[in-house]
Design an enzyme around this catalytic site. Structure first.
Site, PDB file in Angstrom:
ATOM      1  N   HIS A   4       0.575  -1.083   0.037  1.00  0.00           N
ATOM      2  CA  HIS A   4      -0.038  -0.198   0.244  1.00  0.00           C
ATOM      3  C   HIS A   4       1.086   1.281  -0.195  1.00  0.00           C
ATOM      4  O   HIS A   4       1.774   0.954   0.661  1.00  0.00           O
ATOM      5  CB  HIS A   4      -0.781   0.216   1.521  1.00  0.00           C
ATOM      6  N   ASP A  25       0.924   4.313   1.248  1.00  0.00           N
ATOM      7  CA  ASP A  25       1.001   5.060   2.902  1.00  0.00           C
ATOM      8  C   ASP A  25       2.308   3.772   3.380  1.00  0.00           C
ATOM      9  O   ASP A  25       2.296   4.288   4.365  1.00  0.00           O
ATOM     10  CB  ASP A  25      -0.375   4.781   3.828  1.00  0.00           C
ATOM     11  N   HIS A  26       2.651   2.743   3.068  1.00  0.00           N
ATOM     12  CA  HIS A  26       3.490   2.601   3.299  1.00  0.00           C
ATOM     13  C   HIS A  26       5.089   2.383   2.377  1.00  0.00           C
ATOM     14  O   HIS A  26       5.513   1.806   2.907  1.00  0.00           O
ATOM     15  CB  HIS A  26       3.091   0.998   4.056  1.00  0.00           C
ATOM     16  N   HIS A  84      -5.405  -8.688   5.085  1.00  0.00           N
ATOM     17  CA  HIS A  84      -5.704  -7.297   4.764  1.00  0.00           C
ATOM     18  C   HIS A  84      -4.369  -6.535   3.218  1.00  0.00           C
ATOM     19  O   HIS A  84      -5.413  -6.186   2.445  1.00  0.00           O
ATOM     20  CB  HIS A  84      -3.850  -6.368   5.644  1.00  0.00           C
ATOM     21  N   ASP A 109      -0.401  -3.229   8.528  1.00  0.00           N
ATOM     22  CA  ASP A 109      -1.987  -3.222   8.823  1.00  0.00           C
ATOM     23  C   ASP A 109      -2.534  -4.580   9.068  1.00  0.00           C
ATOM     24  O   ASP A 109      -3.944  -4.444   8.605  1.00  0.00           O
ATOM     25  CB  ASP A 109      -2.522  -2.511   7.277  1.00  0.00           C
ATOM     26  N   HIS A 117      -0.526   2.306  11.944  1.00  0.00           N
ATOM     27  CA  HIS A 117      -1.683   3.256  12.125  1.00  0.00           C
ATOM     28  C   HIS A 117      -1.939   3.558  14.159  1.00  0.00           C
ATOM     29  O   HIS A 117      -1.717   2.216  14.335  1.00  0.00           O
ATOM     30  CB  HIS A 117      -3.307   2.749  11.143  1.00  0.00           C
TER      31      HIS A 117
HETATM   32 ZN   LIG Z   1      -2.550  -1.186   4.578  1.00  0.00          ZN
END
Ligand SMILES: [Zn+2]
Length: 254
Positions: A55, A57-58, A108, A129, A167
């Site tokens: 992802h 955001d990682h 996920h 996540d 997160h």
């Molecule tokens: Zn993720």
């Protein structure tokens, strides 16, 4: 000595910076600005990047970091082509004098992995996540059964394992946990502690496996009180996996 610190990114992401006397590594740099600033200000020697899943955001900060520093990027098999060392279940990585073991935890995403280290009796887990404080990630690519199996693997880690996830969702996760188990004193007192921390903007991480086993509904599908509550709401659950599925679907619509 190992120092692990969060770098806040986007709305609620944590990038984890790990430093020993041999240098630093970073886990899941979704962006690079704050990280590069900190490295420069403190003259830290970044040695590698570890990625848990694809992802943005990682992973969004990888390109900028490797354009400035010639370091290895470890990660699972996926579409991020800046990962130059692909790892899989059981791979042992040695960095900064610490051994990390790769655990595959799909659900996920299909590529999701975690990095675990015994760290000389002070074990640590970087789990992206998948396992959150008080909750778990949404199941986007895998099946609910895969997510249940992945969390079951993490449940077996030493109780004192410190959990560093991707997160800051703890407060809303525990609010949901209170709905699942309204009478669970551990959940209520943890929720109150977390609210106080968040009022001051303090991270609620790391958690521990022990704390998650006591308060995270997604690790408690095998607990009688949880099964009774879920069975009251949803008629169908028969086994731990059904209970887990019912909790995850309830949370998706919470
Ligand atoms: Zn993720």
């Amino acid at each position: 000595m190992i120092n692990i610190e969060p770098i806040e990114a986007f709305n609620d992401n944590y990038i984890w910076l790990v430093t020993t006397n041999e240098g630093s590594i970073v886990i899941d740099p979704g962006e690079s600005n704050n990280l590069l600033k900190i490295l420069n200000q403190r003259n830290l020697d970044l040695r590698a990047i570890l990625i848990t899943h694809h992802h943005f955001d990682h992973t969004g900060g990888i390109d900028e970091i490797v354009s400035q520093k010639s370091i290895d990027v470890y990660g699972p098999k996926n579409n991020i082509d800046t990962i130059n060392i692909r790892v899989k279940h059981g791979t042992i990585i040695e960095l900064l004098g610490i051994q990390f073991e790769v655990i595959e935890i799909p659900g996920h995403t299909l590529d999701h992995i975690a990095y675990f280290s015994e760290n000389q009796g002070d074990p640590v887990l970087f789990c992206g996540d998948t396992l959150f404080a008080g909750g778990c990630g949404r199941v986007f690519e895998g099946t609910l059964e895969q997510m249940h199996d992945s969390l079951s693997l993490l449940k077996k880690l030493p109780l004192n394992t410190k959990i560093y996830c991707g997160h800051e969702y703890t407060q809303s996760n525990l609010k949901f946990a209170k709905s699942v188990e309204p009478l669970n004193e551990n959940i209520i007192s943890r929720y109150n502690r977390v609210c106080k921390l968040r009022e001051k903007g303090i991270p609620t991480l790391p958690s521990t496996i022990e704390l998650e086993l006591a308060t995270n509904p997604f690790l408690r599908a095998d607990i009688k009180e949880v099964q009774v509550e879920i069975s009251k709401r949803f008629n169908t659950p028969k086994n731990d996996k059904d209970i887990f599925t019912a909790i995850r679907q309830w949370k998706d619509n919470y």
